[in-house]
Design an enzyme around this catalytic site. Structure first.
Site, mmCIF file in Angstrom:
data_model
loop_
_atom_site.group_PDB
_atom_site.id
_atom_site.type_symbol
_atom_site.label_atom_id
_atom_site.label_comp_id
_atom_site.label_asym_id
_atom_site.label_seq_id
_atom_site.Cartn_x
_atom_site.Cartn_y
_atom_site.Cartn_z
ATOM 1 N N PRO A 10 0.534 -1.443 0.371
ATOM 2 C CA PRO A 10 -0.052 0.044 -0.220
ATOM 3 C C PRO A 10 0.770 1.454 -0.068
ATOM 4 O O PRO A 10 1.866 1.674 0.956
ATOM 5 C CB PRO A 10 -0.643 0.036 1.572
ATOM 6 C CG PRO A 10 -0.370 -0.935 2.398
ATOM 7 C CD PRO A 10 0.461 -1.646 1.415
ATOM 8 N N ASN A 11 0.039 2.232 -1.083
ATOM 9 C CA ASN A 11 0.998 3.672 -1.344
ATOM 10 C C ASN A 11 1.791 3.481 -1.408
ATOM 11 O O ASN A 11 2.819 4.930 -1.465
ATOM 12 C CB ASN A 11 1.182 4.360 0.147
ATOM 13 C CG ASN A 11 -0.119 4.333 1.600
ATOM 14 O OD1 ASN A 11 -1.227 4.838 0.543
ATOM 15 N ND2 ASN A 11 -0.084 3.271 2.395
ATOM 16 N N ARG A 18 4.933 10.939 -2.516
ATOM 17 C CA ARG A 18 4.347 10.133 -1.256
ATOM 18 C C ARG A 18 5.700 10.802 -0.374
ATOM 19 O O ARG A 18 7.009 10.089 0.051
ATOM 20 C CB ARG A 18 4.390 9.270 -1.058
ATOM 21 C CG ARG A 18 3.872 8.457 0.460
ATOM 22 C CD ARG A 18 4.020 7.024 0.149
ATOM 23 N NE ARG A 18 4.140 6.508 1.526
ATOM 24 C CZ ARG A 18 4.098 5.679 1.737
ATOM 25 N NH1 ARG A 18 4.597 4.477 1.075
ATOM 26 N NH2 ARG A 18 3.971 4.665 2.877
ATOM 27 N N TYR A 23 10.912 8.732 1.423
ATOM 28 C CA TYR A 23 11.052 7.603 0.781
ATOM 29 C C TYR A 23 11.956 8.119 -1.022
ATOM 30 O O TYR A 23 12.015 7.433 -2.021
ATOM 31 C CB TYR A 23 9.687 7.232 0.309
ATOM 32 C CG TYR A 23 8.558 6.067 1.018
ATOM 33 C CD1 TYR A 23 9.492 5.979 2.095
ATOM 34 C CD2 TYR A 23 7.520 7.127 1.453
ATOM 35 C CE1 TYR A 23 8.729 5.101 3.132
ATOM 36 C CE2 TYR A 23 7.125 6.948 2.995
ATOM 37 C CZ TYR A 23 8.564 6.007 3.455
ATOM 38 O OH TYR A 23 7.230 5.410 4.866
ATOM 39 N N ASN A 74 7.538 -5.852 -0.137
ATOM 40 C CA ASN A 74 7.428 -4.454 0.624
ATOM 41 C C ASN A 74 6.044 -4.707 1.015
ATOM 42 O O ASN A 74 5.663 -3.998 -0.282
ATOM 43 C CB ASN A 74 7.985 -3.449 -0.350
ATOM 44 C CG ASN A 74 7.981 -2.349 0.673
ATOM 45 O OD1 ASN A 74 6.913 -2.144 1.604
ATOM 46 N ND2 ASN A 74 8.868 -1.059 0.067
ATOM 47 N N ALA A 77 2.610 -0.759 5.238
ATOM 48 C CA ALA A 77 2.367 -0.952 6.675
ATOM 49 C C ALA A 77 1.679 -1.692 6.650
ATOM 50 O O ALA A 77 1.971 -2.212 8.331
ATOM 51 C CB ALA A 77 1.569 0.787 6.693
ATOM 52 N N HIS A 80 3.256 -3.936 9.828
ATOM 53 C CA HIS A 80 3.635 -3.420 11.025
ATOM 54 C C HIS A 80 2.725 -4.902 12.118
ATOM 55 O O HIS A 80 2.669 -4.400 12.935
ATOM 56 C CB HIS A 80 3.448 -2.309 11.749
ATOM 57 C CG HIS A 80 4.483 -1.541 10.569
ATOM 58 N ND1 HIS A 80 5.736 -2.240 10.901
ATOM 59 C CD2 HIS A 80 4.793 -0.737 9.774
ATOM 60 C CE1 HIS A 80 6.542 -1.162 10.109
ATOM 61 N NE2 HIS A 80 5.296 -0.248 9.040
ATOM 62 N N GLU A 98 11.508 -9.817 2.626
ATOM 63 C CA GLU A 98 11.071 -8.210 2.926
ATOM 64 C C GLU A 98 11.898 -6.956 3.065
ATOM 65 O O GLU A 98 13.768 -6.876 3.395
ATOM 66 C CB GLU A 98 10.294 -8.477 5.006
ATOM 67 C CG GLU A 98 10.695 -7.410 5.039
ATOM 68 C CD GLU A 98 10.182 -7.342 6.865
ATOM 69 O OE1 GLU A 98 9.882 -8.576 7.132
ATOM 70 O OE2 GLU A 98 9.753 -6.391 7.443
ATOM 71 N N HIS A 100 12.173 -2.474 2.471
ATOM 72 C CA HIS A 100 11.542 -1.291 2.806
ATOM 73 C C HIS A 100 12.709 -0.705 2.187
ATOM 74 O O HIS A 100 13.992 -0.569 2.801
ATOM 75 C CB HIS A 100 11.793 -1.391 4.585
ATOM 76 C CG HIS A 100 10.893 -1.992 5.355
ATOM 77 N ND1 HIS A 100 9.656 -2.356 5.110
ATOM 78 C CD2 HIS A 100 11.061 -3.560 5.603
ATOM 79 C CE1 HIS A 100 8.795 -3.101 5.727
ATOM 80 N NE2 HIS A 100 9.411 -4.003 6.424
ATOM 81 N N ARG A 107 12.689 4.589 12.821
ATOM 82 C CA ARG A 107 11.385 5.820 12.598
ATOM 83 C C ARG A 107 10.190 5.588 14.308
ATOM 84 O O ARG A 107 11.084 5.671 14.598
ATOM 85 C CB ARG A 107 10.828 5.440 11.070
ATOM 86 C CG ARG A 107 11.980 5.639 10.597
ATOM 87 C CD ARG A 107 11.098 5.303 8.715
ATOM 88 N NE ARG A 107 9.668 6.961 8.697
ATOM 89 C CZ ARG A 107 9.289 6.146 7.960
ATOM 90 N NH1 ARG A 107 9.052 5.437 6.781
ATOM 91 N NH2 ARG A 107 8.078 7.191 7.768
HETATM 92 C C1 DQA Z 1 7.567 1.542 3.930
HETATM 93 C C2 DQA Z 1 8.054 1.463 5.489
HETATM 94 C C3 DQA Z 1 6.491 1.214 6.226
HETATM 95 O O1 DQA Z 1 6.379 1.471 7.428
HETATM 96 C C4 DQA Z 1 5.762 2.046 5.299
HETATM 97 O O2 DQA Z 1 4.761 2.087 6.089
HETATM 98 C C5 DQA Z 1 5.572 1.978 3.762
HETATM 99 C C6 DQA Z 1 6.651 1.830 3.029
HETATM 100 C C7 DQA Z 1 9.576 1.320 3.608
HETATM 101 O O3 DQA Z 1 9.149 0.614 2.448
HETATM 102 O O4 DQA Z 1 10.351 1.805 3.826
HETATM 103 O O5 DQA Z 1 4.147 1.559 3.800
HETATM 104 O O6 DQA Z 1 8.162 -0.612 3.782
#
Ligand code: DQA
Length: 142
Positions: A10-11, A18, A23, A74, A77, A80, A98, A100, A107
């Site tokens: 997501p996102n 963003r 990022y 990836n 969120a 978590h 995994e 990120h 963070r």
């Molecule tokens: C993320 C880190 C996550 O905490 C966050 O919610 C993301 C991006 C990262 O790639 O740093 O959406 O996975």
């Protein structure tokens, strides 16, 4: 030739606009193109997916569980708190790495916990696109 699926959660479709201070300014398309370029010449086929939906991410892990040699995930969120994605990662036999972009260990408190990490083959965090590139090399080294 190995097949690796890269799944962004997501996102991550909004990369570039963003929170660029966290990022970076690269769009998801640009990120994927650079990953693709990195993999050229290696004995691997990459497939790219992005979804904002927990169930779709689970469906992708299920769908390709017998047709891929590994996943790079990836989970955004979902990292978590999604026990459902964690269970899917544990359920499929190809290794799941995994990744990120940001360093989740430095963070907010809620980001320091990954429910995925205990069942992932490896975690790369905080290296921007490097997290994905290291994940490719890790999977190819298995
Ligand atoms: C993320 C880190 C996550 O905490 C966050 O919610 C993301 C991006 C990262 O790639 O740093 O959406 O996975």
């Amino acid at each position: 030739m190995k097949t690796i699926l890269i799944i962004n959660g997501p996102n991550l479709n909004l990369l570039g606009e963003r929170e660029p201070e966290i990022y970076g300014s690269q769009t998801l398309e640009e990120l994927n193109r650079e990953i693709e370029e990195y993999a050229e010449g290696k004995d691997v086929e990459l497939k790219f997916f992005q979804s904002n939906h927990e169930g779709e991410i689970i469906d992708l892990l299920h769908k390709f569980r017998n047709d891929s040699d590994g996943f790079i995930l990836n989970p955004g969120a979902f990292t978590h708190y999604s026990y459902a994605i964690r269970d899917a990662v544990a359920a499929v036999s190809p290794p799941v790495v995994e990744v990120h972009l940001s360093d989740i260990s430095s963070r907010e408190e809620f980001r320091k916990i990954s429910v995925i990490e205990p069942v992932a083959a490896k975690q790369f965090s905080g290296e921007g696109i490097g997290s994905y590139l290291k994940a490719i090399d890790f999977l190819l080294s298995l």
